[in-house]
Design a protein around this motif. Structure first.
Motif, PDB file in Angstrom:
ATOM      1  N   THR A  89       0.902  -1.191  -0.127  1.00 48.60           N
ATOM      2  CA  THR A  89       0.021  -0.166   0.215  1.00 48.60           C
ATOM      3  C   THR A  89       0.728   1.261  -0.058  1.00 48.60           C
ATOM      4  OG1 THR A  89      -1.618   1.555   1.182  1.00 48.60           O
ATOM      5  CG2 THR A  89      -0.008  -0.057   2.661  1.00 48.60           C
ATOM      6  N   ILE A  90       0.271   2.338  -0.543  1.00 46.17           N
ATOM      7  CA  ILE A  90       1.119   3.487  -0.336  1.00 46.17           C
ATOM      8  C   ILE A  90       0.138   4.713   0.557  1.00 46.17           C
ATOM      9  CG2 ILE A  90       2.039   3.468  -2.709  1.00 46.17           C
ATOM     10  CD1 ILE A  90      -0.046   5.584  -3.782  1.00 46.17           C
ATOM     11  N   ALA A  91      -0.821   3.841   1.231  1.00 47.34           N
ATOM     12  CA  ALA A  91      -1.692   4.671   2.220  1.00 47.34           C
ATOM     13  C   ALA A  91      -0.799   4.898   3.394  1.00 47.34           C
ATOM     14  CB  ALA A  91      -2.931   3.720   2.451  1.00 47.34           C
ATOM     15  N   GLY A  92       0.019   3.877   3.891  1.00 48.92           N
ATOM     16  CA  GLY A  92       0.910   4.049   4.900  1.00 48.92           C
ATOM     17  C   GLY A  92       2.453   4.526   4.447  1.00 48.92           C
ATOM     18  N   PRO A  93       3.003   5.403   5.445  1.00 50.22           N
ATOM     19  CA  PRO A  93       4.329   6.038   4.735  1.00 50.22           C
ATOM     20  C   PRO A  93       5.536   4.975   5.153  1.00 50.22           C
ATOM     21  CG  PRO A  93       3.619   6.954   6.955  1.00 50.22           C
ATOM     22  CD  PRO A  93       2.677   5.935   6.565  1.00 50.22           C
ATOM     23  N   VAL A  94       5.171   3.851   5.846  1.00 52.71           N
ATOM     24  CA  VAL A  94       6.420   3.133   6.033  1.00 52.71           C
ATOM     25  C   VAL A  94       7.315   2.750   4.903  1.00 52.71           C
ATOM     26  CG1 VAL A  94       5.421   0.846   6.175  1.00 52.71           C
ATOM     27  CG2 VAL A  94       7.621   1.213   7.531  1.00 52.71           C
ATOM     28  N   GLY A 120      -1.891  -4.749  -2.153  1.00 58.04           N
ATOM     29  CA  GLY A 120      -2.771  -5.081  -1.178  1.00 58.04           C
ATOM     30  C   GLY A 120      -2.174  -6.168  -0.183  1.00 58.04           C
ATOM     31  N   TYR A 121      -2.948  -6.591   0.648  1.00 62.29           N
ATOM     32  CA  TYR A 121      -2.223  -7.814   1.489  1.00 62.29           C
ATOM     33  C   TYR A 121      -2.957  -9.084   1.185  1.00 62.29           C
ATOM     34  CZ  TYR A 121      -0.180  -3.771   4.195  1.00 62.29           C
ATOM     35  OH  TYR A 121       0.457  -2.853   4.711  1.00 62.29           O
ATOM     36  N   ALA A 140      -1.673  -4.936  16.467  1.00 61.94           N
ATOM     37  CA  ALA A 140      -1.030  -5.580  15.388  1.00 61.94           C
ATOM     38  C   ALA A 140      -1.747  -5.486  14.351  1.00 61.94           C
ATOM     39  CB  ALA A 140      -0.233  -6.780  15.921  1.00 61.94           C
ATOM     40  N   GLY A 141      -1.110  -5.234  13.159  1.00 62.91           N
ATOM     41  CA  GLY A 141      -2.112  -5.085  11.928  1.00 62.91           C
ATOM     42  C   GLY A 141      -2.191  -6.809  11.470  1.00 62.91           C
ATOM     43  N   ASP A 142      -3.080  -7.184  10.589  1.00 64.91           N
ATOM     44  CA  ASP A 142      -3.185  -8.429  10.461  1.00 64.91           C
ATOM     45  C   ASP A 142      -2.347  -8.967   9.160  1.00 64.91           C
ATOM     46  OD1 ASP A 142      -4.513  -7.134   8.293  1.00 64.91           O
ATOM     47  OD2 ASP A 142      -6.673  -8.161   8.497  1.00 64.91           O
ATOM     48  N   ASP A 143      -1.273  -8.395   8.696  1.00 66.27           N
ATOM     49  CA  ASP A 143      -0.636  -8.602   7.708  1.00 66.27           C
ATOM     50  C   ASP A 143       0.496  -9.764   8.199  1.00 66.27           C
ATOM     51  OD1 ASP A 143       2.373  -7.093   7.743  1.00 66.27           O
ATOM     52  OD2 ASP A 143       0.548  -6.053   8.808  1.00 66.27           O
ATOM     53  N   GLU A 144       0.874 -10.453   7.212  1.00 66.40           N
ATOM     54  CA  GLU A 144       1.960 -11.680   7.484  1.00 66.40           C
ATOM     55  C   GLU A 144       3.243 -11.239   8.210  1.00 66.40           C
ATOM     56  OE1 GLU A 144       4.904 -14.853   7.533  1.00 66.40           O
ATOM     57  OE2 GLU A 144       5.074 -12.772   6.541  1.00 66.40           O
ATOM     58  N   ALA A 195      -5.032  -4.193   8.284  1.00 70.87           N
ATOM     59  CA  ALA A 195      -3.969  -3.556   7.494  1.00 70.87           C
ATOM     60  C   ALA A 195      -4.480  -2.808   6.343  1.00 70.87           C
ATOM     61  CB  ALA A 195      -2.641  -4.481   7.229  1.00 70.87           C
ATOM     62  N   PRO A 196      -4.036  -1.719   5.793  1.00 71.36           N
ATOM     63  CA  PRO A 196      -2.977  -0.895   6.581  1.00 71.36           C
ATOM     64  C   PRO A 196      -3.610  -0.300   7.961  1.00 71.36           C
ATOM     65  CG  PRO A 196      -3.916   0.452   4.848  1.00 71.36           C
ATOM     66  CD  PRO A 196      -4.666  -0.875   4.519  1.00 71.36           C
ATOM     67  N   THR A 197      -2.779  -0.040   8.781  1.00 73.16           N
ATOM     68  CA  THR A 197      -3.171   0.348  10.065  1.00 73.16           C
ATOM     69  C   THR A 197      -3.294   1.921  10.246  1.00 73.16           C
ATOM     70  OG1 THR A 197      -0.854   0.325  10.750  1.00 73.16           O
ATOM     71  CG2 THR A 197      -1.883  -1.542  11.320  1.00 73.16           C
TER      72      THR A 197
END
Length: 343
Positions: A84-89, A114-115, A199-203, A231-233
């Motif tokens: 995602t590009i919604a989160g800056p990480v 996506g996830y 926590a986010g639900d990604d792997e 996720a994204p969180t």
């Protein structure tokens, strides 16, 4: 002074697209000469180059790089896939990758997977079919079908933001399990005994918090409380998660968050409830985003050298795209816990 002729009419058969033939007619040269002026300018005179350049400018013509790539087997394009590009990480990695590739004449195309594996599979199929000079992926957990396609395509592949002994091709990242273990030990050393995870639900997040829980158990601590969010969180999901944790157990004295945005939400909710951080509640994030050091209290978090990941991925791709061997195909950049005021 004579008036310049108008640009040629566009061919209806090409849905309005300006072609090389249009450029050649406007420049009053043969199509093969126009092609040489664009692709091998040293083979034509300066006068011809100037005429063709002016025709290109007037028509807005863009060369068909796919056709040129098929002839030369080089596209000068690199495809990068992020969840995602919604989160800056991931942004610093993408920025560093873009800049480093540009220095060598490569351009970056960005796709969001996506996830969900099925979305990544569809995106990878589209990317591989267009034959970029390299593919940069986020993470190592791909579907069996996606992995088979990547192994079979013959395109240099760099997996990032993760670590495995069995990469598809090349890899630069760090161990998420080691992050989780290190944070649990850090909080234990600070005297924290009632630990929780948001926590986010990604792997990748799952591997961090599973290792965190295992380390807490090994240290003899009570079971770790946990809230998993989509996720994204977001900051909002962090606030809601802390509220849920405290409703179940008010004795929690430390929260490890799978992102700095979640940690910001936890800090916000704690302050809204009158909890003192870190006296009553320690908070640790992940990512060390730009705002982390400027919060009050400043956020303790896990720092990942995102820029180094992007730069190393670019070095891998450029070396392989240019036919050079890569001796060390796996680079572990590690991580560090930035000890600030929130823990």
């Amino acid at each position: 002074m004579s008036k310049a002729p108008p640009p040629p009419k566009r061919s209806r058969r090409r849905s309005g697209a300006v072609t090389l033939h249009d450029v050649a007619r406007l420049a009053a040269v043969a199509p093969i000469t126009a092609s040489r002026a664009l692709n091998t300018p040293e083979r034509v005179s300066a006068e011809v180059r100037q005429k063709v350049a002016e025709a290109v400018k007037r028509t807005g013509y863009v060369p068909n790089l796919l056709a040129g790539g098929l002839a030369s087997t080089r596209s000068r394009l690199i495809a990068a896939v992020v969840p995602t590009i919604a989160g800056p990480v991931f942004l610093q990695t993408i920025q560093a990758l873009t800049a480093a590739l540009a220095e060598h004449g490569y351009q970056l195309m960005l796709g969001q997977s996506g996830y969900v594996d099925s979305r990544e599979d569809a995106l990878l199929e589209a990317i591989i079919g267009r034959r970029p000079d390299g593919i940069v992926l986020t993470g190592i957990m791909h579907s069996a079908e996606g992995r088979r396609r990547l192994l079979a395509c013959g395109i240099p592949v760099v997996e990032t933001w993760d670590l495995t002994p069995t990469p598809i091709d090349m890899l630069v990242g760090f161990s998420h399990a080691e992050v989780g273990r290190a944070v649990a030990e850090f909080l234990f050393a600070r005297g924290r005994r009632r630990l929780a995870v948001v926590a986010g639900d990604d792997e990748r997040s799952t591997r961090r918090h599973e290792a965190f829980k295992a380390a807490a158990t090994a240290l003899g601590l009570p079971p770790v409380a946990m809230v998993v969010v989509p996720a994204p969180t977001t900051l909002k999901s962090g606030r809601r998660a802390l509220a849920e944790l405290l409703q179940a157990d008010t004795r929690i004295d430390a929260v490890f968050c799978s992102s700095d945005l979640l940690a910001l939400g936890v800090l916000t909710e704690a302050q809204a409830r009158g909890l003192t951080v870190p006296a009553q509640l320690a908070v640790v994030g992940f990512g060390d985003l730009e705002f982390a050091a400027d919060l009050h209290p400043a956020l303790t978090t896990v720092h990942i050298d995102s820029t180094a990941i992007g730069q190393q991925a670019a070095r891998f791709i450029v070396a392989r795209a240019e036919g050079r061997e890569v001796d060390q195909r796996v680079v572990d950049i590690g991580f560090s816990i930035v000890d600030r005021q929130s823990a």
